[in-house]
Design an enzyme around this catalytic site. Structure first.
Site, mmCIF file in Angstrom:
data_model
loop_
_atom_site.group_PDB
_atom_site.id
_atom_site.type_symbol
_atom_site.label_atom_id
_atom_site.label_comp_id
_atom_site.label_asym_id
_atom_site.label_seq_id
_atom_site.Cartn_x
_atom_site.Cartn_y
_atom_site.Cartn_z
ATOM 1 N N ASP A 44 51.052 50.746 35.424
ATOM 2 C CA ASP A 44 50.059 49.989 36.187
ATOM 3 C C ASP A 44 48.933 50.900 36.640
ATOM 4 O OD1 ASP A 44 49.124 47.644 37.879
ATOM 5 O OD2 ASP A 44 49.395 49.212 39.393
ATOM 6 N N TYR A 49 41.216 53.591 40.828
ATOM 7 C CA TYR A 49 41.943 54.846 40.906
ATOM 8 C C TYR A 49 41.163 55.965 40.211
ATOM 9 C CZ TYR A 49 45.653 51.476 41.943
ATOM 10 O OH TYR A 49 46.401 50.445 42.467
ATOM 11 N N LYS A 75 43.702 46.029 37.121
ATOM 12 C CA LYS A 75 43.289 45.151 38.209
ATOM 13 C C LYS A 75 41.801 44.842 38.100
ATOM 14 C CE LYS A 75 46.913 47.104 41.097
ATOM 15 N NZ LYS A 75 47.241 48.311 40.307
#
Length: 302
Positions: A44, A49, A75
């Site tokens: 994930d 990030y 995401k």
């Protein structure tokens, strides 16, 4: 083409991008390869990030691994712009976000996409506007991409239970990734989210099982719970858990990692990892035998 999130341990790739000092590509790939060697098949990530670094590292990793046996999620809800990011939960914004993620990840499809960080905890007084934008825009984009086979499933990735209930009432979700709310220290998801998931036929991916590290380090001075220095009450509760762990010879971290998976509606537990040693430790904790009597004693000590 799409695959379900495999039951067991998932690799949370936030530390590949967010941790300081910045990780090198060599070390990031070593951690990812170690995860694969230890049987981890769910990875994930998110654009947030490291401003895309985490996704790029995973893209490099996927270039030398078979995509068929891996489950990959990212995401949406933020767009990287000008060295930073902007929130964008609109239809067009989410479409752009997925296009950019596919490019960084070097893949043609995603098994799962979570709408990232909706909720009052992130947006405060702007929550209602953001939620409306996501329901009327971004979630419809994800649904279209699912129909087209570009993504296999859709969900939300959040840190609070209330927004899970809102989203489940408004959107046909496949998964909820909920960080820190179904752990040894915080079982608040038991009250409403897990029953709601069962009613809606969705599953929970339980993230942040160590609650910012206190469920690894224990009740030591300076221990952090939910990104803050732990309160005296939290420290007391951790000491109570440690007492039960000591009585059965069970490592605290092993209990924390295995706890969420005891629930039938939790498909996976995801913890952030950035080094080979962290991967190996988490894999060992997952495999640590824990007798049923331990869990009975732990519940009695609450």
């Amino acid at each position: 083409m799409s695959k379900k999130v495999p039951r067991g341990l998932g690799f949370g790739a936030a530390p590949l991008g967010n941790a300081q000092p910045a990780i090198s590509q060599k070390d990031a790939l070593a951690a990812l390869e170690s995860a694969h060697a230890n049987g981890i098949r769910y990875f994930d990530t998110a654009p947030l990030y490291g401003r895309g670094r985490s996704e790029s590292f995973i893209g490099e990793f996927l270039a030398s691994e078979s995509r068929n046996d891996l489950v990959l999620s990212t995401k949406a809800g933020r767009l990287l712009r000008g060295g930073g990011f902007i929130y964008d939960y609109s239809f067009d914004g989410v479409m752009r976000s997925i296009d950019e993620s596919l490019e960084r990840l070097r893949v043609e499809y995603l098994d799962l996409v979570y709408m990232h960080d909706i909720g009052e905890q992130t947006h405060g007084n702007d929550h209602r506007r953001v939620m409306t934008e996501a329901i009327d825009g971004g979630f419809k984009a994800l649904a279209r991409l699912k129909d087209e086979g570009v993504i296999g499933a859709l969900g939300i990735g959040v840190n609070e239970t209330a927004v899970c209930m809102e989203a489940l009432a408004a959107v046909d979700l496949d998964y909820v990734m909920l960080a820190g709310r179904y752990t040894l220290l915080d079982r608040s998801a038991e009250q409403d989210v897990l029953p709601a998931l069962k009613r809606h036929g969705a599953k929970l991916v339980s993230a942040a099982p160590f609650n910012s590290g206190i469920l690894v380090k224990g009740a030591v001075p300076g221990a952090r719970f939910d990104y803050q220095v732990a309160s005296s009450e939290t420290m007391r509760r951790v000491r109570d858990i440690e007492h039960v762990c000591d009585g059965f010879g069970v490592p605290l971290a092993a209990a924390a990692l295995q706890f969420p998976l005891r629930h039938a509606d939790v498909d996976c537990v995801v913890t952030g990892m950035r080094t080979v040693s962290q991967v190996e430790a988490s894999s060992d904790w997952l495999r640590t035998p824990i007798p049923e009597a331990f869990w009975v004693a732990l519940d009695s000590a609450r």
